[in-house]
Scaffold this motif. Sequence first.
Motif, PDB file in Angstrom:
ATOM      1  N   THR A  13      37.451  32.592  30.227  1.00 35.33           N
ATOM      2  CA  THR A  13      38.002  33.833  30.761  1.00 35.33           C
ATOM      3  C   THR A  13      37.357  34.137  32.104  1.00 35.33           C
ATOM      4  OG1 THR A  13      38.345  34.716  28.533  1.00 35.33           O
ATOM      5  CG2 THR A  13      38.313  36.300  30.353  1.00 35.33           C
ATOM      6  N   SER A  14      38.178  34.289  33.139  1.00 33.53           N
ATOM      7  CA  SER A  14      37.670  34.617  34.460  1.00 33.53           C
ATOM      8  C   SER A  14      37.134  36.054  34.469  1.00 33.53           C
ATOM      9  CB  SER A  14      38.780  34.473  35.501  1.00 33.53           C
ATOM     10  OG  SER A  14      38.305  34.803  36.787  1.00 33.53           O
ATOM     11  N   LEU A  15      35.966  36.246  35.100  1.00 38.22           N
ATOM     12  CA  LEU A  15      35.325  37.553  35.162  1.00 38.22           C
ATOM     13  C   LEU A  15      35.229  38.030  36.606  1.00 38.22           C
ATOM     14  CD1 LEU A  15      32.349  36.830  32.717  1.00 38.22           C
ATOM     15  CD2 LEU A  15      34.529  37.932  32.144  1.00 38.22           C
ATOM     16  N   ARG A  73      33.702  42.398  34.167  1.00 40.15           N
ATOM     17  CA  ARG A  73      34.801  42.543  33.222  1.00 40.15           C
ATOM     18  C   ARG A  73      35.779  41.387  33.399  1.00 40.15           C
ATOM     19  NH1 ARG A  73      39.052  46.598  36.280  1.00 40.15           N
ATOM     20  NH2 ARG A  73      39.611  45.007  37.800  1.00 40.15           N
ATOM     21  N   PRO A  74      36.670  41.160  32.415  1.00 42.47           N
ATOM     22  CA  PRO A  74      37.721  40.158  32.596  1.00 42.47           C
ATOM     23  C   PRO A  74      38.572  40.469  33.811  1.00 42.47           C
ATOM     24  CG  PRO A  74      37.555  40.784  30.300  1.00 42.47           C
ATOM     25  CD  PRO A  74      36.667  41.721  31.055  1.00 42.47           C
ATOM     26  N   TYR A 134      32.659  33.192  34.744  1.00 40.79           N
ATOM     27  CA  TYR A 134      33.535  32.951  33.592  1.00 40.79           C
ATOM     28  C   TYR A 134      32.794  33.248  32.294  1.00 40.79           C
ATOM     29  CZ  TYR A 134      36.534  30.389  36.848  1.00 40.79           C
ATOM     30  OH  TYR A 134      37.328  30.039  37.908  1.00 40.79           O
ATOM     31  N   TRP A 135      33.583  33.643  31.311  1.00 41.34           N
ATOM     32  CA  TRP A 135      33.116  33.805  29.931  1.00 41.34           C
ATOM     33  C   TRP A 135      33.655  32.600  29.168  1.00 41.34           C
ATOM     34  CZ3 TRP A 135      29.770  36.932  27.519  1.00 41.34           C
ATOM     35  CH2 TRP A 135      29.871  37.139  26.145  1.00 41.34           C
ATOM     36  N   ARG A 185      41.766  43.292  34.636  1.00 40.02           N
ATOM     37  CA  ARG A 185      41.870  44.418  33.703  1.00 40.02           C
ATOM     38  C   ARG A 185      41.882  45.724  34.509  1.00 40.02           C
ATOM     39  NH1 ARG A 185      37.944  44.618  28.633  1.00 40.02           N
ATOM     40  NH2 ARG A 185      39.354  42.910  28.064  1.00 40.02           N
TER      41      ARG A 185
END
Length: 249
Positions: free
Chosen positions: A227-229, A242-243, A194-195, A246
């Motif tokens: 934000t899930s990565l 990346r997210p 996660y971000w 996407r």
Amino acid sequence: MAACTFGSRSHTEQKELYMRATIEFLEDRFIRFNRDIFNGTLPKPLMHISQARSFMGQFKVERQPSLLRKPKETYHLTLSNRYDLEETTLEDVVIHEMIHYLIHYKKIKDTSSHGRHFRELMTEINRRFGRHITVSHRCSKTELESDAAKAHSIVCLCTMTDGRKLVCRASQSKVFEIHRAFQEWDKVEKEEWYWVYGSYFNRYRRVLTPRLFSVDKEGLDNIASGTSLEFVEVSGGRTILRPAGRIVR
């Protein structure tokens, strides 16, 4: 350059009012300790307040080269106001840096940054003046939680085979190495990245090697709001983070 950083703490914490460093506090304590402990030996340095996380206090020498005479030296004394500290602890940080200043100013050759002469001076000051100066300072839980500066963190949430949830705040440059290592750990059942933005994860170090730490409900809530990565292979055989969801172009 000498800095009071994070390490073991040798005295029992007292219940005192917590405070943050100010330039007024630093100037006042320097004058007082220079008079009472160092016999007025030290010239007044330039004093600064910083938001540093990596040190509580720092003594630094700035040298200006000269062709006609020996380099001019300017002395700097800095305190970090990142954390709430007990007043006596903050005072001990000031004295710690003043010991470094004294050793440099008197051109005492020590065995290391915190070598034999430093430790002898530290021990003598502690004995004579009832101080609790240490070679370094480890933040207490209260001090760590006082760091309210908001920052971005890359956090790995691992669900272990025994059901526990543990976290790792990874250094950005080591994310892929840590990810590969966790994939090989038998006790890691599920790995999520996660971000996260905020101040909660300031209490965790950004690690360079795979390490896992406990986390409470507040931490899990912070992760859930992030934000899930995901790791995705792209052209050229590269893997990127990346997210999640996407579209790769």
